[in-house]
Design a protein around this motif. Sequence first.
Motif, mmCIF file in Angstrom:
data_model
loop_
_atom_site.group_PDB
_atom_site.id
_atom_site.type_symbol
_atom_site.label_atom_id
_atom_site.label_comp_id
_atom_site.label_asym_id
_atom_site.label_seq_id
_atom_site.Cartn_x
_atom_site.Cartn_y
_atom_site.Cartn_z
ATOM 1 N N VAL A 69 9.339 8.672 -4.925
ATOM 2 C CA VAL A 69 8.616 9.905 -4.569
ATOM 3 C C VAL A 69 9.374 10.664 -3.484
ATOM 4 C CG1 VAL A 69 6.529 10.781 -3.443
ATOM 5 C CG2 VAL A 69 6.335 9.119 -5.295
ATOM 6 N N ALA A 101 1.598 13.723 -4.789
ATOM 7 C CA ALA A 101 1.913 12.464 -5.467
ATOM 8 C C ALA A 101 1.186 11.276 -4.843
ATOM 9 C CB ALA A 101 3.421 12.223 -5.429
ATOM 10 N N LEU A 114 5.646 8.810 -13.291
ATOM 11 C CA LEU A 114 6.471 8.935 -12.089
ATOM 12 C C LEU A 114 7.940 9.083 -12.459
ATOM 13 C CD1 LEU A 114 6.834 8.866 -9.015
ATOM 14 C CD2 LEU A 114 6.898 6.368 -9.146
ATOM 15 N N ASN A 117 8.799 12.482 -13.892
ATOM 16 C CA ASN A 117 8.916 13.583 -12.935
ATOM 17 C C ASN A 117 10.374 13.883 -12.587
ATOM 18 O OD1 ASN A 117 6.280 14.323 -12.794
ATOM 19 N ND2 ASN A 117 5.849 13.365 -10.837
ATOM 20 N N LEU A 286 -0.020 12.762 -12.626
ATOM 21 C CA LEU A 286 1.143 12.818 -11.748
ATOM 22 C C LEU A 286 2.183 13.798 -12.289
ATOM 23 C CD1 LEU A 286 2.339 11.611 -9.169
ATOM 24 C CD2 LEU A 286 3.252 9.734 -10.530
ATOM 25 N N ALA A 289 2.214 17.108 -10.532
ATOM 26 C CA ALA A 289 2.504 17.139 -9.096
ATOM 27 C C ALA A 289 3.617 18.118 -8.740
ATOM 28 C CB ALA A 289 2.870 15.733 -8.603
#
Length: 328
Positions: A69, A101, A114, A117, A286, A289
């Motif tokens: 992240v 996040a 995740l 992303n 997510l 985000a």
Amino acid sequence: MISIFRTYKPTNFFWLTLVLLVMRLGYIIKAPDQVHFIFVESYIRSLIPVNYEDALSSTANIFIAALLVFIQALLVNYIINFYNLLGKPSFLPGLMYIVAASLFTPFLVLSPPLFCNFIIIWMLYKIFGLYKSAESKTIAYDLGMMVAVGSLIYLPFIYTILVVWIALVIFKPFDLRDLLASIFGYITIYFFIAVYFYLNDKLNKFLDIWTPLGSRFPSSIHFSQYSYLVLVPVVLIFILCLFKLQQSFYKSYVHIRKSYQVLVLLFLVAGLAFYVKVDFRLNHFLLCAVPASVFFAYYFMYASRRWFYETLFLIFVASIIYFQFNTF
């Protein structure tokens, strides 16, 4: 806090790291003993011979997710500043991505969305570059391949191909060859996957990949009632952001207007693509985000009443941390 990140200073790396740890502190303290981790879709699992699902402890899982992240936050921050979508450089996009996040506890561990992303960030970098690019077919082909790779990790990602097609129309005069190039890019990845299944006499399993795409849209979605409380400041910030965007939208450069149109589209498509998964989980959102962090950053960049936006941000952060400690 917001005033610190409105500037672009090297010291903000430290503050960004501090916010990252604070946003995950509650879950680190009350983390379960084991967190089951799924990296790719089941139909592609045979390509990864290593047994990784339970290889990590919950603590390691959380810290690796936090590291990813943080890297994504820096990438988002770089892209937004590179294309000047906020009008001036800052660390607000990175800050808002870390907060977005961390919204729900399923966001705090490793998950397919995740990893996707990273692909979304790369796609946005390519899409925003279309405006000044003389050759769009190569970019369209690359974007199609990115969507295909993302759908191998997480099937609902397949619908981001809609974002690619509409972005090509937004940034460039309509050209059917651009759309075809993106389709060929997508097919290229799945062609090699089909060859693998064929050589292993599993071609019927390859055809089963597409079965979830015909699933019905759910008539209802079940969330914990406390999840809605966390979303109250999110909705408020979104509304305030829309007012700020409306005030200056037509005064902005054409490239910036087009970029925000793509971000809105990405947010909607990523959010609505959840119905493809039969075993739908909250971590799907997510995927929203990245665009959400840009909208949050825009509001906090141009909000004028310091006491109000600082208080709003503290309430936002405090509510996230509170519900990490209290699962009820």
